[in-house]
Scaffold this motif. Sequence first.
Motif, PDB file in Angstrom:
ATOM      1  N   ALA A 176       0.843  -1.207   0.000  1.00 20.49           N
ATOM      2  CA  ALA A 176       0.000   0.000   0.000  1.00 20.49           C
ATOM      3  C   ALA A 176       0.875   1.252   0.000  1.00 20.49           C
ATOM      4  O   ALA A 176       1.959   1.262   0.572  1.00 20.49           O
ATOM      5  CB  ALA A 176      -0.916   0.000   1.218  1.00 20.49           C
ATOM      6  N   SER A 181      -0.778   4.376   0.652  1.00 19.88           N
ATOM      7  CA  SER A 181      -1.488   5.293   1.538  1.00 19.88           C
ATOM      8  C   SER A 181      -1.342   4.867   2.995  1.00 19.88           C
ATOM      9  O   SER A 181      -1.650   3.725   3.349  1.00 19.88           O
ATOM     10  CB  SER A 181      -2.975   5.314   1.160  1.00 19.88           C
ATOM     11  OG  SER A 181      -3.751   5.876   2.195  1.00 19.88           O
ATOM     12  N   VAL A 196      -4.644   3.516   4.237  1.00 19.47           N
ATOM     13  CA  VAL A 196      -4.936   2.125   3.871  1.00 19.47           C
ATOM     14  C   VAL A 196      -4.172   1.191   4.796  1.00 19.47           C
ATOM     15  O   VAL A 196      -4.731   0.194   5.281  1.00 19.47           O
ATOM     16  CB  VAL A 196      -4.607   1.853   2.381  1.00 19.47           C
ATOM     17  CG1 VAL A 196      -4.648   0.361   2.080  1.00 19.47           C
ATOM     18  CG2 VAL A 196      -5.570   2.611   1.471  1.00 19.47           C
ATOM     19  N   ASP A 233      -3.812   0.133  -3.441  1.00 13.11           N
ATOM     20  CA  ASP A 233      -4.763   0.802  -2.543  1.00 13.11           C
ATOM     21  C   ASP A 233      -6.189   0.698  -3.078  1.00 13.11           C
ATOM     22  O   ASP A 233      -7.113   0.322  -2.345  1.00 13.11           O
ATOM     23  CB  ASP A 233      -4.391   2.281  -2.363  1.00 13.11           C
ATOM     24  CG  ASP A 233      -3.067   2.481  -1.636  1.00 13.11           C
ATOM     25  OD1 ASP A 233      -2.512   1.485  -1.089  1.00 13.11           O
ATOM     26  OD2 ASP A 233      -2.577   3.622  -1.602  1.00 13.11           O
TER      27      ASP A 233
END
Length: 193
Positions: free
Chosen positions: A65, A67, A70, A139
Amino acid sequence: MKKTLALTAALLAATLTLSACGNSDTGDTSNGSDQFNDADVSFATDMIPHHQQAVQMTEMAADRASSPEVKQLADEIAAAQGPEIDTMTGWLEAWGQELPADSMDHGDMGHGDEAGGMPGMMDADTMDELEQASGEEFDEMFLTSMIEHHEGAIEMARTEQAHGENPDALALAEKIEKDQRAEITQMKAMLGS
């Protein structure tokens, strides 16, 4: 002799009374309630591998990921579902029921409403695609897949609430529905931003 029998009977009655007053309100099911039906067994037997797949998906987020949100959500999902797996495993053992096979390869479980498939389960191809993705692609795929996965878990939880009998299983089904509805709302917002 009569005093000994009377004392033994009184102690037995007190023990049974205390056992009946046990910890049913605390959610501790280590002793397992003997009040369960086929719906409770199906709920636990199906939800364990369903949760295991969600945990497997969250483990991918750690290094794929991009983010932080996330990653944080994935950590929260794993932290919630890991203990629920342990709880449901304990129920099945206490009820003398067979545990589901530990299979992280869910290709044989189907996807969505396919014959024999559990609602929301990702098929092997989708899991492979998620595993190959990274960054923003991961993501988006993670959030989209987890929304579908959660929707399946909610469907299973609602079935348990409609047909189950075990108080602890019913309470967990209600919690799963509530928690995962909130996470779906959060994930949809994350996809929209």
